[in-house]
Enzyme design. Sequence first.
Site, mmCIF file in Angstrom:
data_model
loop_
_atom_site.group_PDB
_atom_site.id
_atom_site.type_symbol
_atom_site.label_atom_id
_atom_site.label_comp_id
_atom_site.label_asym_id
_atom_site.label_seq_id
_atom_site.Cartn_x
_atom_site.Cartn_y
_atom_site.Cartn_z
ATOM 1 N NE ARG A 16 -47.929 38.653 -7.937
ATOM 2 C CZ ARG A 16 -48.947 39.350 -8.448
ATOM 3 N NH1 ARG A 16 -48.933 40.667 -8.442
ATOM 4 N NH2 ARG A 16 -50.009 38.716 -8.963
ATOM 5 C CG ASP A 17 -51.979 40.650 -6.296
ATOM 6 O OD1 ASP A 17 -51.944 41.830 -5.906
ATOM 7 O OD2 ASP A 17 -52.694 40.279 -7.244
ATOM 8 C CG HIS A 208 -55.771 37.639 -10.356
ATOM 9 N ND1 HIS A 208 -54.648 37.080 -9.770
ATOM 10 C CD2 HIS A 208 -55.723 38.948 -10.015
ATOM 11 C CE1 HIS A 208 -53.961 38.011 -9.126
ATOM 12 N NE2 HIS A 208 -54.599 39.164 -9.251
ATOM 13 C CG HIS A 210 -57.497 42.633 -7.172
ATOM 14 N ND1 HIS A 210 -56.559 42.861 -6.193
ATOM 15 C CD2 HIS A 210 -56.832 42.002 -8.173
ATOM 16 C CE1 HIS A 210 -55.377 42.419 -6.595
ATOM 17 N NE2 HIS A 210 -55.515 41.886 -7.809
ATOM 18 C CB CYS A 241 -51.644 46.231 -9.160
ATOM 19 S SG CYS A 241 -50.394 46.801 -10.305
ATOM 20 C CG ASN A 250 -55.508 39.401 -4.886
ATOM 21 O OD1 ASN A 250 -54.648 40.206 -4.545
ATOM 22 N ND2 ASN A 250 -55.501 38.823 -6.065
HETATM 23 P P1 HMG Z 1 -38.092 50.284 -16.882
HETATM 24 O O1 HMG Z 1 -37.671 51.317 -15.895
HETATM 25 O O2 HMG Z 1 -38.696 50.707 -18.178
HETATM 26 O O3 HMG Z 1 -36.936 49.209 -17.113
HETATM 27 O O4 HMG Z 1 -39.147 49.327 -16.130
HETATM 28 P P2 HMG Z 1 -35.572 49.282 -17.900
HETATM 29 O O5 HMG Z 1 -35.539 48.062 -18.781
HETATM 30 O O6 HMG Z 1 -35.382 50.629 -18.541
HETATM 31 O O7 HMG Z 1 -34.506 49.101 -16.735
HETATM 32 C C1 HMG Z 1 -34.310 50.093 -15.744
HETATM 33 C C2 HMG Z 1 -33.450 49.513 -14.632
HETATM 34 O O8 HMG Z 1 -34.164 48.439 -13.994
HETATM 35 C C3 HMG Z 1 -32.145 48.893 -15.139
HETATM 36 O O9 HMG Z 1 -31.197 49.023 -14.089
HETATM 37 C C4 HMG Z 1 -32.501 47.433 -15.258
HETATM 38 O O10 HMG Z 1 -31.385 46.579 -15.184
HETATM 39 C C5 HMG Z 1 -33.413 47.224 -14.080
HETATM 40 P P3 HMG Z 1 -30.068 50.182 -14.133
HETATM 41 O O11 HMG Z 1 -29.352 49.951 -15.434
HETATM 42 O O12 HMG Z 1 -30.833 51.491 -14.120
HETATM 43 O O13 HMG Z 1 -29.279 49.906 -12.903
HETATM 44 N N1 HMG Z 1 -34.359 46.113 -14.279
HETATM 45 C C6 HMG Z 1 -34.541 45.095 -13.433
HETATM 46 N N2 HMG Z 1 -33.983 44.788 -12.231
HETATM 47 C C7 HMG Z 1 -34.377 43.662 -11.645
HETATM 48 N N3 HMG Z 1 -35.309 42.814 -12.153
HETATM 49 C C8 HMG Z 1 -35.882 43.088 -13.344
HETATM 50 C C9 HMG Z 1 -35.499 44.262 -14.016
HETATM 51 N N4 HMG Z 1 -35.879 44.799 -15.191
HETATM 52 C C10 HMG Z 1 -35.167 45.937 -15.350
HETATM 53 N N5 HMG Z 1 -36.793 42.234 -13.847
HETATM 54 C C11 HMG Z 1 -40.057 47.136 -15.787
HETATM 55 C C12 HMG Z 1 -39.721 48.219 -16.801
HETATM 56 C C13 HMG Z 1 -40.934 46.122 -16.492
HETATM 57 C C14 HMG Z 1 -38.770 46.496 -15.294
HETATM 58 C C15 HMG Z 1 -40.814 47.787 -14.595
HETATM 59 O O14 HMG Z 1 -41.860 48.553 -15.095
HETATM 60 C C16 HMG Z 1 -41.357 46.797 -13.604
HETATM 61 O O15 HMG Z 1 -40.624 46.123 -12.907
HETATM 62 N N6 HMG Z 1 -42.712 46.684 -13.507
HETATM 63 C C17 HMG Z 1 -43.359 45.741 -12.634
HETATM 64 C C18 HMG Z 1 -44.456 46.406 -11.874
HETATM 65 C C19 HMG Z 1 -45.156 45.392 -10.989
HETATM 66 O O16 HMG Z 1 -44.536 44.537 -10.415
HETATM 67 N N7 HMG Z 1 -46.504 45.509 -10.867
HETATM 68 C C20 HMG Z 1 -47.262 44.620 -10.033
HETATM 69 C C21 HMG Z 1 -47.387 43.259 -10.601
HETATM 70 S S1 HMG Z 1 -48.660 43.108 -11.855
HETATM 71 C C22 HMG Z 1 -50.124 42.924 -10.924
HETATM 72 O O17 HMG Z 1 -50.121 43.099 -9.731
HETATM 73 C C23 HMG Z 1 -51.372 42.494 -11.638
HETATM 74 C C24 HMG Z 1 -51.724 41.027 -11.389
HETATM 75 O O18 HMG Z 1 -51.865 40.741 -10.018
HETATM 76 C C25 HMG Z 1 -53.022 40.657 -12.118
HETATM 77 C C26 HMG Z 1 -54.186 41.604 -11.829
HETATM 78 O O19 HMG Z 1 -54.498 41.849 -10.640
HETATM 79 O O20 HMG Z 1 -54.765 42.086 -12.801
HETATM 80 C C27 HMG Z 1 -50.622 40.100 -11.945
HETATM 81 MG MG MG Z 2 -53.635 41.110 -8.845
#
Ligand code: HMG
Ligand code: MG
Length: 298
Positions: A16-17, A208, A210, A241, A250
């Site tokens: 994933r990450d 966690h 990086h 990210c 990481n």
């Molecule tokens: P948004 O654009 O505000 O979402 O994004 P929305 O609710 O307005 O929906 C827009 C469209 O997306 C809609 O579709 C939804 O159905 C669809 P449309 O009507 O336009 O066809 N949608 C989805 N589709 C599939 N799966 C879903 C989903 N949700 C909405 N779950 C949202 C808001 C949260 C969805 C977006 O910002 C997002 O997906 N963000 C994730 C970003 C991400 O993955 N970042 C990396 C992971 S975090 C990380 O790496 C940190 C970590 O490792 C720890 C660390 O290192 O600190 C964990």
């Molecule tokens: Mg991370």
Amino acid sequence: MPSYPKTIRIVDVSPRDGLQNIKKTISTAHKVELINRLQQAGVNTIEVASFVSPTWVPQMADAADVLSQLDLNSGTNFTVLTPNLKGFERALASGVKEIAVFSAASESFTKKNTNCSIDESLARIEDIMRSALENNIRVRGYVSCVLGCPYDGDISPDKVAFVTQSLVDMGCYEVSLGDTIGIGTPLKAKAMLERVLQEVNANQIGLHFHDTRGQALANLLACLEYGIASVDASVAGLGGCPYAKGASGNISTEDVVYMLHGMGIETGIDLDKLAQAGHFITKKIGVSNNSRIGHVLN
Ligand code: HMG
Ligand code: MG
């Protein structure tokens, strides 16, 4: 002498990450083989995908296909990241028994990463949690930017402690503290952790880190003194990210396992097989292997 745990659980987050930020589409088959190899190396918790918006993170669009090719009854704990109820429902349909939810201690990062405020992200998590409890799904939490944010700069340990406690209060069995942009140093990491441990127990915390600035192993060692027994890492040091400016890989799982085994701490992982998994995926996707131990063993 500091007292370290006898056993540490490694959560390998490379599928994933490690892969989420890679632009070139990686085949589902390569993702599945990476997961199988990690499993064969003895990693028993693997974060295999995320059910986030495919528009936001295209590399994770095949999460359901990846899950459909794993043996979910093998005894390995497969977990997936979910940002909202829609993601949770997709995760539930895939058959996983554990998910991870994520918030952050920085307002600007939360906005960039999930298009909402910290309070809104906690409200989304509350919705997920309700449904998870009804469906007997275990929930792990993340707090990002615990040692600094690419947009807001310094982050107060009080804020980290508040978000961590909120996640534990909602029902997360563990909260993983993310140095998302690898900006911390050991004494700063200890000060942050000490503040968090005023609110929750060491056995409710994961780390966690990086490795953007080469500090992750030092930070990890400093924090393990507090009895933390759950560590996230990624083979070959893959990771980052897409919504954290300047984030890179990481801490490498191979380097963590080498250090822990050298300290007499058990992980249940076969280091040679683990290094082969890192070698496999970096060759397949054409990126460099950022694990020191990976290089030595390959
Ligand atoms: P948004 O654009 O505000 O979402 O994004 P929305 O609710 O307005 O929906 C827009 C469209 O997306 C809609 O579709 C939804 O159905 C669809 P449309 O009507 O336009 O066809 N949608 C989805 N589709 C599939 N799966 C879903 C989903 N949700 C909405 N779950 C949202 C808001 C949260 C969805 C977006 O910002 C997002 O997906 N963000 C994730 C970003 C991400 O993955 N970042 C990396 C992971 S975090 C990380 O790496 C940190 C970590 O490792 C720890 C660390 O290192 O600190 C964990
Ligand atoms: Mg991370």
